[in-house]
Design a protein around this motif. Structure first.
Motif, PDB file in Angstrom:
ATOM      1  N   ALA A  98       0.726  -1.162  -0.121  1.00  0.00           N
ATOM      2  CA  ALA A  98       0.009  -0.064   0.085  1.00  0.00           C
ATOM      3  C   ALA A  98       0.919   1.359   0.072  1.00  0.00           C
ATOM      4  N   GLY A  99       2.185   1.042   0.102  1.00  0.00           N
ATOM      5  CA  GLY A  99       2.882   2.265   0.103  1.00  0.00           C
ATOM      6  C   GLY A  99       3.419   2.806  -1.234  1.00  0.00           C
ATOM      7  N   ARG A 100       4.091   3.959  -1.409  1.00  0.00           N
ATOM      8  CA  ARG A 100       4.355   4.534  -2.692  1.00  0.00           C
ATOM      9  C   ARG A 100       5.438   3.493  -3.389  1.00  0.00           C
ATOM     10  N   LEU A 101       5.249   3.417  -4.639  1.00  0.00           N
ATOM     11  CA  LEU A 101       6.069   2.647  -5.529  1.00  0.00           C
ATOM     12  C   LEU A 101       6.377   3.445  -6.716  1.00  0.00           C
ATOM     13  N   GLY A 102       7.759   3.426  -7.092  1.00  0.00           N
ATOM     14  CA  GLY A 102       8.100   4.043  -8.409  1.00  0.00           C
ATOM     15  C   GLY A 102       7.997   5.521  -8.455  1.00  0.00           C
ATOM     16  N   TRP A 103       8.187   6.242  -9.393  1.00  0.00           N
ATOM     17  CA  TRP A 103       8.321   7.691  -9.603  1.00  0.00           C
ATOM     18  C   TRP A 103       7.348   8.273 -10.021  1.00  0.00           C
ATOM     19  N   SER A 104       5.967   7.849 -10.005  1.00  0.00           N
ATOM     20  CA  SER A 104       4.831   8.360 -10.385  1.00  0.00           C
ATOM     21  C   SER A 104       4.240   9.204  -9.115  1.00  0.00           C
ATOM     22  N   GLY A 105       4.911   8.970  -7.929  1.00  0.00           N
ATOM     23  CA  GLY A 105       4.053   9.782  -6.753  1.00  0.00           C
ATOM     24  C   GLY A 105       2.906   8.987  -6.151  1.00  0.00           C
ATOM     25  N   ARG A 106       2.349   7.841  -6.799  1.00  0.00           N
ATOM     26  CA  ARG A 106       1.286   6.859  -6.432  1.00  0.00           C
ATOM     27  C   ARG A 106       1.697   5.894  -5.467  1.00  0.00           C
ATOM     28  N   GLY A 107       0.660   5.407  -4.803  1.00  0.00           N
ATOM     29  CA  GLY A 107       0.638   4.082  -3.982  1.00  0.00           C
ATOM     30  C   GLY A 107      -0.548   3.344  -4.175  1.00  0.00           C
ATOM     31  N   ASN A 108      -0.906   2.534  -3.041  1.00  0.00           N
ATOM     32  CA  ASN A 108      -1.814   1.692  -3.054  1.00  0.00           C
ATOM     33  C   ASN A 108      -1.998   0.728  -4.355  1.00  0.00           C
ATOM     34  N   LEU A 114      -4.872  -2.323   4.320  1.00  0.00           N
ATOM     35  CA  LEU A 114      -4.043  -3.173   4.952  1.00  0.00           C
ATOM     36  C   LEU A 114      -4.844  -4.317   5.575  1.00  0.00           C
ATOM     37  N   GLY A 115      -4.128  -5.592   5.522  1.00  0.00           N
ATOM     38  CA  GLY A 115      -4.889  -6.676   6.135  1.00  0.00           C
ATOM     39  C   GLY A 115      -3.782  -7.530   6.794  1.00  0.00           C
ATOM     40  N   GLY A 116      -4.179  -8.245   8.034  1.00  0.00           N
ATOM     41  CA  GLY A 116      -3.411  -9.258   8.479  1.00  0.00           C
ATOM     42  C   GLY A 116      -3.961 -10.673   8.601  1.00  0.00           C
ATOM     43  N   PHE A 117      -3.044 -11.573   8.335  1.00  0.00           N
ATOM     44  CA  PHE A 117      -3.517 -13.041   8.322  1.00  0.00           C
ATOM     45  C   PHE A 117      -2.591 -13.798   9.135  1.00  0.00           C
ATOM     46  N   ALA A 118      -3.063 -14.485  10.181  1.00  0.00           N
ATOM     47  CA  ALA A 118      -2.277 -15.427  10.952  1.00  0.00           C
ATOM     48  C   ALA A 118      -3.071 -16.810  11.165  1.00  0.00           C
ATOM     49  N   GLN A 119      -2.500 -17.700  11.325  1.00  0.00           N
ATOM     50  CA  GLN A 119      -3.013 -19.031  11.628  1.00  0.00           C
ATOM     51  C   GLN A 119      -2.150 -19.852  12.637  1.00  0.00           C
ATOM     52  N   LEU A 120      -2.594 -20.046  13.909  1.00  0.00           N
ATOM     53  CA  LEU A 120      -1.652 -20.647  14.905  1.00  0.00           C
ATOM     54  C   LEU A 120      -2.202 -21.944  15.067  1.00  0.00           C
ATOM     55  N   GLN A 121      -1.153 -23.036  14.816  1.00  0.00           N
ATOM     56  CA  GLN A 121      -1.586 -24.594  14.726  1.00  0.00           C
ATOM     57  C   GLN A 121      -0.858 -25.047  16.092  1.00  0.00           C
TER      58      GLN A 121
END
Length: 750
Positions: A98-108, A114-121
């Motif tokens: 979701a952060g900025r990437l490249g030189w276009s000034g854009r992100g997302n 943002l999401g979290g994914f966790a599995q405890l076995q």
């Protein structure tokens, strides 16, 4: 894998750095816990705690992959962290998702949530299992992180820190619910490459007051990571750290960062605070500190270097301190740019997995560190991106540029020589370095698809012309504002590279026993070779008559013996006419010293390597460089930064000559893939009096040491037991080796 967890997101964005919390009790009646494993990933980057203790020292998990089709998850043994009642906590940051990437000034580009994914076995003594996963019953709340971005930096307010959320029974009016995010668990894959972590720390070497009165910290080394800070001052005091790679006339040189802010902000709590911004990273040697309460103490600042967890396997040292420093610069540049993805640079608004850079540098990388898993993982993304782009290998992998439109400032994205050839050159390099044919099996479809697409781009005369090429990018004679305007004709470069790729794929097919494919690509290579000679070669003169085209034609084997001899003489003339200063860019630089060596011009290769005037490999070293620069003259002799808008002081591509140093100066090269048989053949020159080289191969350690004394060259080498090889020295015949130690001498010069 059966997934019970769900990708969850906070009902409030919480400044792009939410905390997620789940509380659970272990089931009773099953005996003790035998083993507990946490599987963890995120949309963004994630850090996990179990009962107040951090699960791992890894950072920036799950890294950057082609998220559309492949999201990696980490696996951690958390058996010792479990209690009867437990709290699993996740902290999220924007990362590449979701952060900025490249030189276009854009992100997302991949998503805006943002999401979290966790599995405890949890496995119990009686064989039963309890599974706990992120779901709608979790809660979310604010963290002390007020802002975070890989390019721009991180803001942390220490007044907001409170670890109560990691303890059972926590409640807060500021916490909210969560919701599930639409997510296909079929995209989940385990890590196959190394994770990112801290690998070393550096103290402040000097505190400098700039001409304008700014306080600057010099860590003495261009490093990739962040600064860990200890501070104590009035509550609400804001300390600001701005990062840059160089100073320009005594002030922080931030222009090469372009729009990247590279600035961390720390708001003090009023007590003893420690800050470490693990949701960002910077490329820097110098840090400007403002807002510091009281007198600045350098002991309160520590540079933390991060990188993918790579094992160092290759070493190199000579009698020349400047050459040794250059080699160290190559190593540091690689470490800093191998942060989950092999990037072009670690500091400005770019940091992308440019395919051309790694195509050029892969042989050097594979000698210095064990990059089999690291680059194998990246190649999986390359193949996926290629499959979803009509067989075209993009300029960068993961290909975030597709979200800014397939039409770029370079035109519509299509296959381009060297950059797209990474699909072939990188897996072949891994096979040669480590001897594992699995990489060829995994990538053969991708390798073939690249050649099939290139074939569709050829002109009626069978050469690769009339499409955009980066060509001999960053030819030192190109103007700063147009790095593609090289001396080498781009079609000559492209056709030569297509031939090399076709020849490699034919060899790969032979290794894999794919007879039909072998015939196909041998025929394609022969057609390209004939077309190249018909269109571009006349009596040993290659079209555009510059160092790069001769280097490629000679090393790739495009010329017959007579033409190659003439081309070698002409290449030596051109190198001498340039006063042994570098005259090649991305295309020619990895190959020019080999071309000179192959055609009997070893002295010229050494003079080129050891030249100190700009442009040269050692000029940046004389200017105090501690990593390899993007441009031969990223900094001008008067201390002014190159006026081009594309100027980095940490790029590994032009350090690709280290591959030649390892093989020709150091004397270690594979006779068979994976060094199951080894060529020991140092070729001293350039006034060097000794060198030491070593490599940890899959079969054991290979070492070579040579020295020149009293008119004789002595070579001492050692091969692993059971590994054969050849010792080759001028002035004496080849000596067959069968493992163990060997020592030999010969007159020098022979």
């Amino acid at each position: 894998m059966t997934w019970n967890a769900r990708m969850i997101a906070a009902d409030s964005a919480f400044d792009g750095a939410p905390l997620l919390r789940g509380e659970f009790t272990l089931e009773e009646g099953h005996g003790a816990v035998a083993r507990a494993t946490l599987l963890l990933t995120a949309h963004g980057v994630v850090e996990a705690w179990l009962n107040g203790r951090q699960v791992s020292a890894d950072v920036l998990t799950p890294g950057w992959s082609s998220y559309e089709w492949r999201l990696r998850y980490a696996s951690y043994d958390v058996t010792e962290l479990l209690e009867p009642t437990n709290v699993l906590g996740l902290a999220l940051g924007k990362g590449w998702f979701a952060g900025r990437l490249g030189w276009s000034g854009r992100g997302n580009f991949y998503g805006d949530e943002l999401g979290g994914f966790a599995q405890l076995q949890v496995e119990f003594e009686d064989g039963s299992t309890q599974i706990i996963g992120t779901d709608e019953n979790w809660t979310a709340g604010p963290s002390a992180v007020l802002a975070n971005d890989l390019y721009d930096g991180q803001t942390i307010d220490a007044r907001l820190r409170d670890d109560a959320w990691l303890r059972p029974g926590f409640r807060s009016e500021h916490w909210v619910g969560v919701h599930t995010v639409d997510f296909d668990t079929a995209t989940l894959v385990p890590y196959t490459g190394p994770r990112v972590g801290r690998w070393t720390t550096l103290p402040v070497m000097e505190v400098i007051t700039s001409p304008s009165g700014k306080q600057l910290l010099d860590f003495g080394q261009n490093v990739v990571g962040w600064v860990r800070v200890r501070a104590n001052g009035p509550a609400g005091t804001e300390v600001v750290l701005r990062h840059a790679e160089v100073l320009e006339h005594g002030e922080l040189g931030t222009r090469p960062l372009r729009t990247a802010k590279a600035t961390d902000r720390y708001i003090l709590s009023g007590g003893d605070d420690e800050f470490e911004p693990t949701f960002t990273f910077h490329g820097f040697r110098y840090v400007e500190v403002s807002g510091w309460p009281g007198e600045l103490d350098p002991a309160d600042f520590t540079a933390v270097a991060i990188s993918s967890d790579l094992t160092r396997i290759g070493k190199f040292r000579t009698s020349d301190p400047l050459l040794n420093r250059f080699h160290e610069n190559v190593v540091w540049g690689m470490r800093g740019n191998f942060v989950d993805v092999p990037t072009d640079c670690p500091q400005r608004d770019e940091r992308l997995g440019w395919t051309g850079d790694i195509a050029a540098f892969a042989p050097t990388a594979a000698f210095l560190f064990d990059v089999d898993a690291f680059l194998g993982d990246w190649l999986a993304d390359l193949a996926l991106e290629q499959q979803h782009h009509d067989g075209i290998v993009g300029y960068v992998i993961p290909d975030v540029l597709k979200y800014t439109g397939r039409v770029t400032e370079f035109g519509e994205v299509d296959s381009t020589a060297i950059w797209s050839d990474a699909a072939v050159w990188v897996p072949w390099t891994l096979f040669q370095a480590y001897g594992d044919r699995d990489v060829l099996e995994r990538q053969f479809e991708s390798m073939s698809a690249h050649l099939h697409h290139v074939k569709s781009l050829l002109s009626p005369t069978g050469v690769w012309e009339n499409s955009f090429q980066f060509g001999d990018w960053l030819d030192p004679d190109a103007p700063p504002e147009n790095p593609a305007r090289a001396k080498a004709d781009p079609a000559v470069v492209a056709t030569a590279c297509a031939f090399r790729s076709a020849a490699i794929v034919a060899e790969a097919a032979a290794v894999l026993g794919k007879a039909e494919a072998q015939r196909e690509f041998e025929e394609f290579a022969a057609e390209l070779r004939a077309a190249f000679n018909d269109a571009y070669v006349s009596d040993g003169v290659v079209k555009s008559d510059c160092t790069t085209v001769y280097a490629l034609a000679i090393v790739f084997g495009l010329l017959d013996a007579k033409d190659e001899s003439a081309a070698g003489s002409r290449l030596a003339e051109l190198v001498a006419a340039a006063h042994y200063r570098v005259s090649t860019g991305f295309a020619g630089t990895p190959f020019i010293t080999d071309a000179l060596t192959k055609t009997g011009n070893l002295d010229a290769a050494y003079r080129l390597l050891l030249e100190r005037e700009c442009p040269s490999w050692l000029y940046p070293v004389t200017m105090g460089a501690t990593t390899v620069w993007e441009r031969w003259d990223s900094m001008l002799p008067d201390g002014t930064i190159n006026p081009g808008q594309m100027t980095s002081f940490n790029h590994y591509a032009l350090g690709a000559v280290a591959d030649w140093m390892h093989r020709v100066v150091g004397g270690i090269a594979p006779l068979e893939p994976g060094y199951s048989s080894v060529l020991i053949a140092p070729q001293p020159g350039g006034g060097l009096t000794e060198a030491e080289t070593s490599l940890e191969t899959r079969h054991g350690r290979v070492t070579v040491r040579w020295a020149i004394e009293n008119g004789a060259l002595t070579v001492d080498a050692e091969l692993p037991e059971g590994v054969g090889g050849v010792l080759r020295m001028a002035g004496r015949g080849d000596q067959e080796l069968s493992g163990g130690r060997v020592s030999a001498s010969a007159p020098f010069p022979a």
